[in-house]
Motif scaffolding. Structure first.
Motif, PDB file in Angstrom:
ATOM      1  N   ARG A 180      -0.875   5.133   9.498  1.00  0.00           N
ATOM      2  CA  ARG A 180      -0.824   5.780   8.199  1.00  0.00           C
ATOM      3  C   ARG A 180       0.034   7.048   8.292  1.00  0.00           C
ATOM      4  O   ARG A 180      -0.075   7.780   9.266  1.00  0.00           O
ATOM      5  CB  ARG A 180      -2.246   6.217   7.840  1.00  0.00           C
ATOM      6  N   ASP A 186       0.477   3.976   1.779  1.00  0.00           N
ATOM      7  CA  ASP A 186       0.344   4.874   2.920  1.00  0.00           C
ATOM      8  C   ASP A 186       1.441   4.732   3.968  1.00  0.00           C
ATOM      9  O   ASP A 186       1.387   5.375   5.011  1.00  0.00           O
ATOM     10  CB  ASP A 186      -1.029   4.680   3.575  1.00  0.00           C
ATOM     11  N   ARG A 200       3.503  -3.114  11.886  1.00  0.00           N
ATOM     12  CA  ARG A 200       2.633  -2.244  11.093  1.00  0.00           C
ATOM     13  C   ARG A 200       2.488  -0.907  11.811  1.00  0.00           C
ATOM     14  O   ARG A 200       2.241  -0.863  13.010  1.00  0.00           O
ATOM     15  CB  ARG A 200       1.269  -2.889  10.923  1.00  0.00           C
ATOM     16  N   GLN A 246       2.042   2.308   5.943  1.00  0.00           N
ATOM     17  CA  GLN A 246       1.679   1.532   7.144  1.00  0.00           C
ATOM     18  C   GLN A 246       2.536   0.271   7.258  1.00  0.00           C
ATOM     19  O   GLN A 246       2.867  -0.159   8.341  1.00  0.00           O
ATOM     20  CB  GLN A 246       0.205   1.143   7.088  1.00  0.00           C
ATOM     21  N   ASP A 271       0.849  -1.201   0.000  1.00  0.00           N
ATOM     22  CA  ASP A 271       0.000   0.000   0.000  1.00  0.00           C
ATOM     23  C   ASP A 271       0.880   1.244   0.000  1.00  0.00           C
ATOM     24  O   ASP A 271       2.028   1.191   0.419  1.00  0.00           O
ATOM     25  CB  ASP A 271      -0.884   0.031   1.253  1.00  0.00           C
TER      26      ASP A 271
HETATM   27 MG    MG Z   1      -3.664   1.611   4.924  1.00  0.00          MG
END
Ligand code: MG
Ligand code: UDP
Length: 329
Positions: free
Chosen positions: A213, A110, A210, A112, A108
């Motif tokens: 964002r 973002d 993780r 994360q 992704d």
């Molecule tokens: Mg995300």
């Protein structure tokens, strides 16, 4: 393992982007940094690319991608003709990459997912793994609710017979060899994290933390998450149908006992007819029937969508020339 002339694998990082104008300028340099580090360490070819797949964004995401691609040759972008969802965007990028690179990593945009975990993924590939799953080692940055719903979802999927890697989302390395096999899976109801294990080949896992964002907001509110969960189960497993059948048989057996009881009560004239219990049974059965029809209808709907053979993605623009598709040495 396929390699280009220099012997080093070409890596394409595939990144779906939907309305990400806030986060893209923050994370794009981090992806570039990763490519540069991996190249400097002699692990990947300097022909490696960062492919942004714009999923029909309504903000300035595509403009940012175009600008990035002019600034640095490692950045390239393509745009879906409209918003089709995260899974289709990732699939479009992977299918685009599969015959021009040796390995892909989908992630992704973002920030994360820990971008540095890519180094370990490439190491695993160099050690012979064809698929490397990025697995979250903890979910401390998620809210309790998100953690609980996500973990219940993995457990539910596995109990339904769909093989998914626990706490793995769509951060993974896939070799072009596996992608070429994956290309013959023609379904339009795509759920990548359940489909990739079906292709097989040697796989391994890389654990990472993780984060939050880096900017912008999540596109997965509860309603979309529930939809994804239901979609995942019905795309990967037909177990709900057999559960309904079993449940239907159980309810019928109980109903049969109820009928015998009703006959005995009326024959012996033991009381007024049980109006309330009758209504309860009718409501109960009505509910069960509606749920069952709904679940079966979902499968019928999926067969309907599959029978149309619609394209799974449509690319409207690219920041590079298609002839480059054949440059792999
Ligand atoms: Mg995300
Ligand atoms: N995304 C996409 N199409 C969509 C929704 C999301 O390509 O319709 C992308 C988004 O830009 C991001 C990734 O999918 O790169 C994951 O989305 P998000 O971070 O919003 O989900 P979360 O991490 O909160 O589950």
């Amino acid at each position: 393992m396929q390699t280009e002339n220099t012997g080093k694998p070409i890596l394409w990082i595939v990144i779906p982007c939907y309305n990400e104008e806030e986060v893209l300028p923050v994370t794009a340099p981090l992806f570039l940094d990763r490519i540069n580090t991996l190249t400097a360490n002699g692990k990947i070819s300097d022909k490696s690319k960062i492919l942004f797949v714009n999923d029909g964004s309504k903000d300035k995401t595509w403009e940012i991608i175009q600008k990035l691609s002019k600034e640095n040759p490692h950045f390239i972008g393509m745009s879906q003709s409209r918003n089709r969802g995260h899974q289709n965007a990732v699939l479009a990028g992977l299918m685009e990459a599969r015959d021009v690179c040796d390995i892909t990593i989908s992630i992704d945009c973002d920030g994360q997912d820990d971008i540095t975990a890519m180094d370990k993924m490439v190491d695993e590939y160099l050690d012979g793994a064809e698929v490397v799953y990025g697995v979250r080692s903890s979910r401390t940055t998620d809210t309790f609710f998100k953690r609980f719903t996500a973990e219940s979802f993995y457990k539910l999927l596995n109990s339904m017979g769909a093989e998914v890697v626990y706490n793995h989302a769509d951060y993974r390395l896939i070799s072009s060899r596996v992608l070429n096999e994956f290309a013959s899976f023609h379904e339009v109801n795509i759920y990548l994290r359940g489909m990739v294990p079906l292709v097989g080949f040697k796989s391994s896992k890389v654990y990472y933390e993780r984060h939050e964002r880096m900017a912008g907001e999540s596109h997965y509110p509860l309603s979309k998450m529930l939809h994804l969960a239901f979609d995942g189960i019905t795309s990967l497993s037909v177990k709900p149908i057999s559960i309904i059948t079993t449940f239907g048989m159980f309810v019928s057996a109980v109903g049969f006992i109820g009928i015998i009881w009703a006959i005995i009560v009326s024959v012996l004239s033991l009381g007024a007819p049980g109006w309330a219990s009758l209504i309860c049974i009718i409501c109960f059965l009505g509910g069960i029937q509606l749920i069952s029809i709904g679940v079966i209808g979902t499968y019928v709907g999926k067969i309907y969508m599959e029978s149309k053979h619609r394209p799974r993605y449509i690319i409207s623009e690219r920041t590079w020339q298609p002839y480059e598709r054949h440059y792999k040495g």
